[in-house]
Write a protein that holds these residues in place. Structure first.
Motif, PDB file in Angstrom:
ATOM      1  N   UNK A   1       0.767  -1.211  -0.017  1.00  0.00           N
ATOM      2  CA  UNK A   1      -0.139  -0.013  -0.045  1.00  0.00           C
ATOM      3  C   UNK A   1       0.797   1.289   0.172  1.00  0.00           C
ATOM      4  N   UNK A   2       0.165   2.258  -0.440  1.00  0.00           N
ATOM      5  CA  UNK A   2       1.274   3.583  -0.857  1.00  0.00           C
ATOM      6  C   UNK A   2       0.232   4.720   0.084  1.00  0.00           C
ATOM      7  N   UNK A   3       0.803   5.876   0.082  1.00  0.00           N
ATOM      8  CA  UNK A   3       0.034   6.913   0.732  1.00  0.00           C
ATOM      9  C   UNK A   3       0.292   8.134  -0.215  1.00  0.00           C
ATOM     10  N   UNK A   4      -0.970   8.805  -0.366  1.00  0.00           N
ATOM     11  CA  UNK A   4      -0.999   9.928  -1.268  1.00  0.00           C
ATOM     12  C   UNK A   4      -1.056  11.203  -0.613  1.00  0.00           C
ATOM     13  N   UNK A   5      -0.133  12.274  -1.001  1.00  0.00           N
ATOM     14  CA  UNK A   5      -0.556  13.714  -0.361  1.00  0.00           C
ATOM     15  C   UNK A   5      -0.616  14.594  -1.506  1.00  0.00           C
ATOM     16  N   UNK A   6      -1.831  14.975  -1.337  1.00  0.00           N
ATOM     17  CA  UNK A   6      -2.275  16.180  -2.320  1.00  0.00           C
ATOM     18  C   UNK A   6      -2.231  17.514  -1.784  1.00  0.00           C
ATOM     19  N   UNK A   7      -1.489  18.480  -2.443  1.00  0.00           N
ATOM     20  CA  UNK A   7      -1.317  19.753  -1.928  1.00  0.00           C
ATOM     21  C   UNK A   7      -2.144  20.877  -2.582  1.00  0.00           C
ATOM     22  N   UNK A   8      -3.121  21.383  -1.765  1.00  0.00           N
ATOM     23  CA  UNK A   8      -3.905  22.586  -2.459  1.00  0.00           C
ATOM     24  C   UNK A   8      -3.336  23.878  -1.812  1.00  0.00           C
ATOM     25  N   UNK A   9      -2.208  24.547  -2.607  1.00  0.00           N
ATOM     26  CA  UNK A   9      -1.566  25.514  -2.257  1.00  0.00           C
ATOM     27  C   UNK A   9      -2.223  26.986  -2.193  1.00  0.00           C
ATOM     28  N   UNK A  10      -3.453  27.159  -1.907  1.00  0.00           N
ATOM     29  CA  UNK A  10      -4.454  28.225  -2.002  1.00  0.00           C
ATOM     30  C   UNK A  10      -4.755  28.793  -0.631  1.00  0.00           C
ATOM     31  N   UNK A  11      -4.711  30.024  -0.031  1.00  0.00           N
ATOM     32  CA  UNK A  11      -5.358  30.511   0.944  1.00  0.00           C
ATOM     33  C   UNK A  11      -6.085  31.879   0.687  1.00  0.00           C
ATOM     34  N   UNK A  12      -7.060  32.393   1.597  1.00  0.00           N
ATOM     35  CA  UNK A  12      -7.595  33.548   1.347  1.00  0.00           C
ATOM     36  C   UNK A  12      -6.763  34.510   2.028  1.00  0.00           C
TER      37      UNK A  12
END
Ligand code: SF4
Length: 214
Positions: free
Chosen positions: A47-58
């Motif tokens: 099994x693998x792990x995934x990291x998804x980066x959502x690089x936005x902030x207000x």
């Protein structure tokens, strides 16, 4: 805590401990060929792990050390999600077999800037490209200041079972000092909405020890 350590290291630029490998270890020598080679080495049923980066902030929190872009425009997020899908496909296509995912973490930035429909679509896309056992942990970082019940519904529909809330401090003096003002009611409402939508694993990000003049 050993009190001499902060004094000893106050001039040092220490790596951000939540990223592994730490940023000083990032290198341009790790290119697509090496990543492809690593992907090929994943064994069947490993099994693998995934990291998804959502690089936005207000808005910017003054303590932030993450790669973020402050935006008021949703168009930036929309186009980023298109590129993110391409990256997901690249990884899935290079793997010698369909990879099994035990953990997914959506971090940021502010993942809950995604619209509910976008989040559900992204999780559906991941489920098409990877194999998810029922026991998979799917976690999302949440900013309670902009959390809406519609997103809680989307998290439930997408199978999210963990949430990490950026709380940092309930103290208004600290909140002003770090440019992150949020009420107890906002945090309580976010927790209630998450619990009401099957997100049972909830943790708070907290900070302490900030030197503040009162
Ligand atoms: S919400 Fe998180 S990622 Fe965004 S500026 Fe604040 S600390 Fe940084």
């Amino acid at each position: 805590m050993q009190t001499h350590l902060p004094v000893k290291h106050r001039q040092d630029r220490l790596p951000w401990y939540t990223i592994y490998p730490p940023v000083p270890q990032f290198s341009t020598t790790i290119g697509p060929e090496i990543c492809e080679e690593w992907l090929k080495r994943v064994r069947t049923r490993q099994a693998i792990s995934l990291y998804l980066h959502i690089p936005f902030c207000r808005s910017m929190c003054w303590y932030c050390g993450f790669p973020v872009s402050i935006t008021r425009r949703d168009a930036s997020i929309d186009s980023y999600l298109g590129v993110l899908r391409e990256e997901i496909s690249l990884v899935a296509d290079k793997a010698p077999q369909q990879l099994t995912v035990s953990d997914v973490h959506f971090g940021g930035g502010t993942p809950n800037l995604m619209k509910p429909v976008q989040f559900v679509a992204l999780m559906e896309f991941l489920r098409r490209r990877f194999s998810f056992p029922e026991t998979a942990t799917i976690a999302v970082e949440i900013d309670p200041r902009i959390f809406k019940v519609e997103l809680a519904e989307a998290l439930e529909a997408a199978g999210v079972n963990r949430a990490s809330l950026g709380v940092q401090s309930f103290d208004p003096v600290v909140q002003n000092a770090i440019n992150r003002v949020q009420t107890e009611e906002q945090i309580a409402l976010a927790v209630a909405n998450l619990r009401g939508h099957a997100v049972k694993g909830i943790n708070f990000d907290l900070m302490y020890g900030l030197p503040i003049r009162r």
